[in-house]
Design a protein around this motif. Sequence first.
Motif, PDB file in Angstrom:
ATOM      1  N   UNK A  65     -17.095  -6.253  -6.652  1.00  0.00           N
ATOM      2  CA  UNK A  65     -15.983  -6.612  -5.766  1.00  0.00           C
ATOM      3  C   UNK A  65     -14.704  -5.888  -6.211  1.00  0.00           C
ATOM      4  N   UNK A  66     -13.933  -5.374  -5.256  1.00  0.00           N
ATOM      5  CA  UNK A  66     -14.181  -5.345  -3.816  1.00  0.00           C
ATOM      6  C   UNK A  66     -15.162  -4.232  -3.447  1.00  0.00           C
ATOM      7  N   UNK A  67     -15.929  -4.493  -2.395  1.00  0.00           N
ATOM      8  CA  UNK A  67     -16.949  -3.535  -1.962  1.00  0.00           C
ATOM      9  C   UNK A  67     -16.312  -2.322  -1.289  1.00  0.00           C
ATOM     10  N   UNK A  68     -16.909  -1.150  -1.523  1.00  0.00           N
ATOM     11  CA  UNK A  68     -16.325   0.089  -0.985  1.00  0.00           C
ATOM     12  C   UNK A  68     -16.334   0.103   0.549  1.00  0.00           C
ATOM     13  N   UNK A  69     -17.316  -0.563   1.157  1.00  0.00           N
ATOM     14  CA  UNK A  69     -17.353  -0.613   2.618  1.00  0.00           C
ATOM     15  C   UNK A  69     -16.190  -1.440   3.166  1.00  0.00           C
ATOM     16  N   UNK A  70     -15.875  -2.527   2.474  1.00  0.00           N
ATOM     17  CA  UNK A  70     -14.740  -3.355   2.884  1.00  0.00           C
ATOM     18  C   UNK A  70     -13.435  -2.574   2.761  1.00  0.00           C
ATOM     19  N   UNK A  71     -13.273  -1.865   1.657  1.00  0.00           N
ATOM     20  CA  UNK A  71     -12.063  -1.061   1.464  1.00  0.00           C
ATOM     21  C   UNK A  71     -11.966   0.037   2.515  1.00  0.00           C
ATOM     22  N   UNK A  72     -13.109   0.571   2.918  1.00  0.00           N
ATOM     23  CA  UNK A  72     -13.119   1.603   3.958  1.00  0.00           C
ATOM     24  C   UNK A  72     -12.672   1.022   5.301  1.00  0.00           C
ATOM     25  N   UNK A  73     -13.076  -0.223   5.584  1.00  0.00           N
ATOM     26  CA  UNK A  73     -12.638  -0.861   6.829  1.00  0.00           C
ATOM     27  C   UNK A  73     -11.129  -1.076   6.822  1.00  0.00           C
ATOM     28  N   UNK A  74     -10.608  -1.491   5.679  1.00  0.00           N
ATOM     29  CA  UNK A  74      -9.159  -1.664   5.564  1.00  0.00           C
ATOM     30  C   UNK A  74      -8.431  -0.338   5.811  1.00  0.00           C
ATOM     31  N   UNK A  75      -8.942   0.702   5.201  1.00  0.00           N
ATOM     32  CA  UNK A  75      -8.316   2.013   5.339  1.00  0.00           C
ATOM     33  C   UNK A  75      -8.354   2.499   6.781  1.00  0.00           C
ATOM     34  N   UNK A  76      -9.490   2.299   7.445  1.00  0.00           N
ATOM     35  CA  UNK A  76      -9.630   2.781   8.824  1.00  0.00           C
ATOM     36  C   UNK A  76      -8.675   2.070   9.776  1.00  0.00           C
ATOM     37  N   UNK A  77      -8.296   0.835   9.433  1.00  0.00           N
ATOM     38  CA  UNK A  77      -7.382   0.064  10.274  1.00  0.00           C
ATOM     39  C   UNK A  77      -5.935   0.155   9.784  1.00  0.00           C
ATOM     40  N   UNK A  78      -5.717   0.933   8.722  1.00  0.00           N
ATOM     41  CA  UNK A  78      -4.368   1.133   8.212  1.00  0.00           C
ATOM     42  C   UNK A  78      -3.775  -0.094   7.537  1.00  0.00           C
ATOM     43  N   UNK A  79      -4.638  -0.886   6.876  1.00  0.00           N
ATOM     44  CA  UNK A  79      -4.186  -2.107   6.209  1.00  0.00           C
ATOM     45  C   UNK A  79      -4.106  -1.860   4.698  1.00  0.00           C
ATOM     46  N   UNK A  80      -2.926  -1.811   4.133  1.00  0.00           N
ATOM     47  CA  UNK A  80      -2.808  -1.662   2.676  1.00  0.00           C
ATOM     48  C   UNK A  80      -3.253  -2.945   1.980  1.00  0.00           C
ATOM     49  N   UNK A  81      -3.635  -2.832   0.719  1.00  0.00           N
ATOM     50  CA  UNK A  81      -4.107  -4.007  -0.004  1.00  0.00           C
ATOM     51  C   UNK A  81      -3.690  -3.933  -1.463  1.00  0.00           C
ATOM     52  N   UNK A  82      -3.600  -5.091  -2.083  1.00  0.00           N
ATOM     53  CA  UNK A  82      -3.342  -5.183  -3.512  1.00  0.00           C
ATOM     54  C   UNK A  82      -4.337  -6.173  -4.108  1.00  0.00           C
ATOM     55  N   UNK A  83      -4.643  -6.013  -5.386  1.00  0.00           N
ATOM     56  CA  UNK A  83      -5.628  -6.884  -6.023  1.00  0.00           C
ATOM     57  C   UNK A  83      -5.153  -7.290  -7.410  1.00  0.00           C
ATOM     58  N   UNK A  84      -5.710  -8.386  -7.898  1.00  0.00           N
ATOM     59  CA  UNK A  84      -5.418  -8.820  -9.265  1.00  0.00           C
ATOM     60  C   UNK A  84      -5.972  -7.828 -10.275  1.00  0.00           C
TER      61      UNK A  84
END
Length: 353
Positions: free
Chosen positions: A313-332
């Motif tokens: 975690x986080x899974x690369x496919x999930x991160x790819x979905x975020x990127x494709x939708x232009x959603x930035x993310x932060x993690x602990x």
Amino acid sequence: MTVKSRTLLILVAVLVGLVGLCFALSPQSSDDGKAHVFMLDIGQGDSFLVVAPDHKKLLIDGGRDTTVLSELSKVLAPGDNTIDVMIATHPDADHIGGLQYVLDRYHVGLFLTSEVQTDTKTFTALYKELLKEHVTSYYARRGMIITLDSVHKTTFTILFPDRDTTNWITNPASVVGRLDVYADTNQNEYTSNLSPFGVPPAIKSESSSLLSNNEETSGIGGTKKVPGTVSNNLTTNSEKPSGVRGMRSMLFTGDSTSSVEHFLVGADPQDLRADVLKLGHHGSKYSSSTEYLTAVHPVLGLISAGINNRYGHPNIDTLARLKSLGIPWISTQQKSTVELTTDGAHQWTWKSI
């Protein structure tokens, strides 16, 4: 004055100064009129602390062990030993393992969870602690509203479960809820009267005015007490603001799966719109579907996961979905404990602490 007396006075002055410094440095020491959300770095698991402008506190999950105590001590002022509301999204150890220790150290006013249960030692220990501390406890239901601010400035609305999840597997049964923070300028628009909701009279607690329910439909928004615990009178929000929602919002999902996400999108996609999304299941590939991300339309994603965890975690496919939708993310994993802040009128800002 003797040397011994002078030394003693100096030590006292230093101690007083240190205590004052601790309060000054505490993120919750100032009355800034803002809502604060802390994504606590508890390793592989979830734990989020919401602090309303009037300092009412909501703790969502508690990680796996006592780490949550050290993280809470970093963000709460010394001597602050109250958690007004505690939510266990579901009974997996990485979400509830630390809650028994929180219950032992802090006064908890109200406890909510889903009906799914396990036979683990961790789950049993949590429920024993709830009984020991006589914590008012309810099963969460869609339509329940937790009012964290005395003028309804900050609320938490339960979106799922909408049904009994007793025999479900744990992740899909996770409590899903939306935090709404209203701007000061809208106070008169959302202040409403509270009236009794059909629950048998029982022991009242400080938190009796925090929980309300705007759904009277059987099976949706119904109230059911956790077995063996005391209860209080629920209240219903009799005049929900017409067309008014939190100026700023954040969606919490526990370990909710894509099947539940699909249901929620179909139930009412407008309920899901939020500025910030806590990604389900630590960024697992089984959560945060494209359909769900599109419906929520967040400007920021939050991921709570341990460094080099064995689940990937986080899974690369999930991160790819975020990127494709232009959603930035932060993690602990990258930022450790993170504090997010808003006054309701302006967008959330965040910083590592």
